[in-house]
Design a protein around this motif. Structure first.
Motif, PDB file in Angstrom:
ATOM      1  N   ARG A  50      -6.657   5.395 -11.156  1.00  0.00           N
ATOM      2  CA  ARG A  50      -5.451   6.115 -10.721  1.00  0.00           C
ATOM      3  C   ARG A  50      -4.416   5.194 -10.089  1.00  0.00           C
ATOM      4  N   SER A  51      -4.615   3.896 -10.197  1.00  0.00           N
ATOM      5  CA  SER A  51      -3.656   2.958  -9.603  1.00  0.00           C
ATOM      6  C   SER A  51      -2.392   2.879 -10.443  1.00  0.00           C
ATOM      7  N   PRO A  52      -1.220   2.811  -9.783  1.00  0.00           N
ATOM      8  CA  PRO A  52       0.024   2.613 -10.528  1.00  0.00           C
ATOM      9  C   PRO A  52       0.363   1.151 -10.799  1.00  0.00           C
ATOM     10  N   LEU A  53      -0.601   0.246 -10.623  1.00  0.00           N
ATOM     11  CA  LEU A  53      -0.361  -1.150 -10.974  1.00  0.00           C
ATOM     12  C   LEU A  53      -0.163  -1.254 -12.486  1.00  0.00           C
ATOM     13  N   ALA A  54       0.903  -1.955 -12.904  1.00  0.00           N
ATOM     14  CA  ALA A  54       1.218  -2.066 -14.327  1.00  0.00           C
ATOM     15  C   ALA A  54       0.250  -3.027 -15.009  1.00  0.00           C
ATOM     16  N   VAL A  55      -0.539  -2.505 -15.937  1.00  0.00           N
ATOM     17  CA  VAL A  55      -1.485  -3.300 -16.722  1.00  0.00           C
ATOM     18  C   VAL A  55      -1.302  -2.901 -18.181  1.00  0.00           C
ATOM     19  N   PRO A  81       0.813  -1.232   0.000  1.00  0.00           N
ATOM     20  CA  PRO A  81       0.000   0.000   0.000  1.00  0.00           C
ATOM     21  C   PRO A  81       0.840   1.272   0.000  1.00  0.00           C
ATOM     22  N   ALA A  82       1.934   1.298   0.744  1.00  0.00           N
ATOM     23  CA  ALA A  82       2.809   2.478   0.748  1.00  0.00           C
ATOM     24  C   ALA A  82       3.459   2.666  -0.617  1.00  0.00           C
ATOM     25  N   MET A  83       3.847   1.560  -1.258  1.00  0.00           N
ATOM     26  CA  MET A  83       4.408   1.642  -2.604  1.00  0.00           C
ATOM     27  C   MET A  83       3.415   2.260  -3.582  1.00  0.00           C
ATOM     28  N   MET A  84       2.193   1.791  -3.523  1.00  0.00           N
ATOM     29  CA  MET A  84       1.185   2.282  -4.454  1.00  0.00           C
ATOM     30  C   MET A  84       0.908   3.766  -4.217  1.00  0.00           C
ATOM     31  N   ALA A  85       0.803   4.157  -2.942  1.00  0.00           N
ATOM     32  CA  ALA A  85       0.542   5.566  -2.625  1.00  0.00           C
ATOM     33  C   ALA A  85       1.702   6.444  -3.070  1.00  0.00           C
ATOM     34  N   GLY A  86       2.935   5.954  -2.901  1.00  0.00           N
ATOM     35  CA  GLY A  86       4.097   6.742  -3.264  1.00  0.00           C
ATOM     36  C   GLY A  86       4.274   6.947  -4.755  1.00  0.00           C
ATOM     37  N   ALA A  87       3.670   6.075  -5.557  1.00  0.00           N
ATOM     38  CA  ALA A  87       3.808   6.177  -7.019  1.00  0.00           C
ATOM     39  C   ALA A  87       2.582   6.776  -7.690  1.00  0.00           C
ATOM     40  N   ARG A  88       1.514   7.000  -6.929  1.00  0.00           N
ATOM     41  CA  ARG A  88       0.272   7.471  -7.536  1.00  0.00           C
ATOM     42  C   ARG A  88       0.474   8.840  -8.190  1.00  0.00           C
ATOM     43  N   ASP A  89      -0.078   9.005  -9.366  1.00  0.00           N
ATOM     44  CA  ASP A  89      -0.053  10.259 -10.118  1.00  0.00           C
ATOM     45  C   ASP A  89       1.363  10.680 -10.520  1.00  0.00           C
ATOM     46  N   THR A  90       2.253   9.717 -10.724  1.00  0.00           N
ATOM     47  CA  THR A  90       3.617  10.025 -11.166  1.00  0.00           C
ATOM     48  C   THR A  90       3.924   9.467 -12.548  1.00  0.00           C
TER      49      THR A  90
END
Length: 443
Positions: free
Chosen positions: A219-224, A174-183
């Motif tokens: 807005r998820s930074p999960l790679a799809v 969760p911290a990883m996802m929050a740290g990469a959001r909107d980047t």
């Protein structure tokens, strides 16, 4: 009536997926008095986000608008609407965004197992180096700094270790996802359970569905990858024979089919190579192949079936081993630069860096302030550099084919703070350990 007009420059932009487009939004008072104007962007394609600096301007002023695309952004031509909402009126202006598929993706292996992994195997800290960031924890602000630094080296994807639901790595996602959001940066799981045991098709399906539903979404930074599915790299390190490796190929192909049947989800699968991997009946269905062998300076599988990879390593010096004790790879900047040049000259779709922050094995390109363990005079222990680490600077100066210019914005000054010379001891996590996932695996 108080009124204003909007204008956007440029009105048309072309960008490679995974990289940003930038434009200026100007406001002009057309009647009455000035007023606050809140800016937003509508009609963005999936996998893209917008960031306005500032988010609210006073009519008559301008804002810098950054459109962040990721490898999850679908190629195509899009008409975006920039909206300025004032106190009494709302105005709009349209811009054109052309997104091209990235011909090459540069990614780095990332390990979200800190602070737990600083203390293990009887060593505290479990590293021969002094991380310039100190003995940090995986939290949103730290990850945001790390993402900014990685993007300086044209790294647009982090392949992040994941051992399963409820494990140490999963708790830090969760911290990883929050740290990469909107980047514009994207995260792909490195599926580690295959390096521990032979995983059943049922578990693979449920794990992949868990990752997609827990960490995916707007807005998820999960790679799809558009039209291909969630990106998953697999650490199938126990496949020491062709027979065992081909069985792994078959299991993952079955899992792909069951995932689509049960949940309507697709997945992009990149397996670790094994002896005879090219000969398996199911190999044509696997999307790509990679080697994880950071004790080797480079691993060229650019001609592997599907999408090829080329991996580079800055060095390998595992905690607890004397300098030069095998397995070992000395750090040498000239050699590193030559590896990067060969990687760029290859036809590999994926450029892989081993690693961003595997401090236990001494493979990090994240900045180090020095060596903690004895090393010969002249050993490259400090690669902090000026703005980013020397290793990241080399990646920046050798962009992958198709990368835009200029390079991404500089990393924030906070990311370059000096090392903490007296960190507090790292405590193990509360409760029971996670078994093999409590610390780094032995590779």
């Amino acid at each position: 009536m108080n009124d204003f007009a909007l204008a956007a420059t440029p009105g048309s932009m072309t960008v490679t997926a995974g990289h940003p487009a930038r434009l200026t939004v100007a406001t002009t008072v057309t009647s009455g008095a000035s007023q606050p104007v809140a800016l937003r962007v509508a009609d963005l394609p999936a996998g893209a986000t917008a960031e306005s600096t500032p988010a609210v301007v006073t009519a008559g002023a301008s804002a810098r608008l950054t459109l962040h695309t990721s490898i999850s952004t679908r190629p195509g031509t899009f008409t975006l609407t920039i909206e300025g909402r004032g106190a009494s009126v709302t105005r709009q202006v349209e811009v054109r965004l052309v997104v091209r598929a990235a011909p090459v993706v540069r990614a780095a292996f990332y390990y979200p197992w800190f602070p737990e992994a600083w203390k293990q195997q009887g060593l505290d800290p479990f590293t021969n180096y002094q991380p310039a960031r100190g003995f940090y924890s995986i939290d949103e602000s730290t990850v945001r700094e790390q993402v900014a630094e990685m993007r300086q080296g044209w790294i647009t994807v982090g392949i992040a270790s994941w051992f399963g639901r409820g494990t140490t790595t999963d708790r830090h996602w969760p911290a990883m996802m929050a740290g990469a959001r909107d980047t514009g940066f994207a995260w792909a799981p490195y599926y580690e359970p295959e390096g521990v045991t032979e995983v059943s098709v049922e578990r693979i399906v449920e794990d992949l569905h868990y990752l997609r539903t827990t960490y995916g979404g707007a807005r998820s930074p999960l790679a799809v990858l558009p039209g291909r599915g969630m990106v998953v790299f697999v650490y199938n390190a126990n496949d020491g024979s062709t027979a065992r490796g081909c069985a792994t190929v078959e299991r993952w192909n079955q899992a792909r089919d069951l995932l689509a049947q049960r949940y309507g989800e697709s997945v992009y699968v990149n397996l670790k190579v094994f002896p005879g991997f090219r000969t398996c009946p199911g190999t044509p269905r696997i999307d790509g192949w990679h080697q994880y062998a950071p004790a080797s300076a480079e691993s060229d599988f650019s001609t592997a079936p599907g999408e090829g990879t080329f991996a580079v390593s800055p060095g390998f010096w595992k905690a607890g081993l004397a300098y030069g004790q095998e397995p070992f790879l000395a750090r040498d900047r000239d050699r590193w630069w030559a590896n990067l040049a060969r990687m760029n000259a290859s036809s590999a779709r994926w450029q892989l860096v081993t690693t961003w922050n595997e401090w236990g094995e001494g493979t990090s390109i994240e900045a180090s302030a020095g060596c903690r363990a004895p090393a010969p005079a002249g050993t490259w222990c400090d690669w902090r550099g000026d703005e980013v680490s020397d290793l990241v600077a080399d990646l920046r100066d050798l962009p992958p084919p198709g990368a835009p210019a200029p390079p991404p914005a500089a990393a924030p000054p906070a990311a370059r703070r000096p090392a903490d010379g007296s960190p507090e001891p790292v405590r193990p996590p509360a409760g029971s350990a996670d078994g093999p996932s409590a610390g780094p695996p032995v590779r």
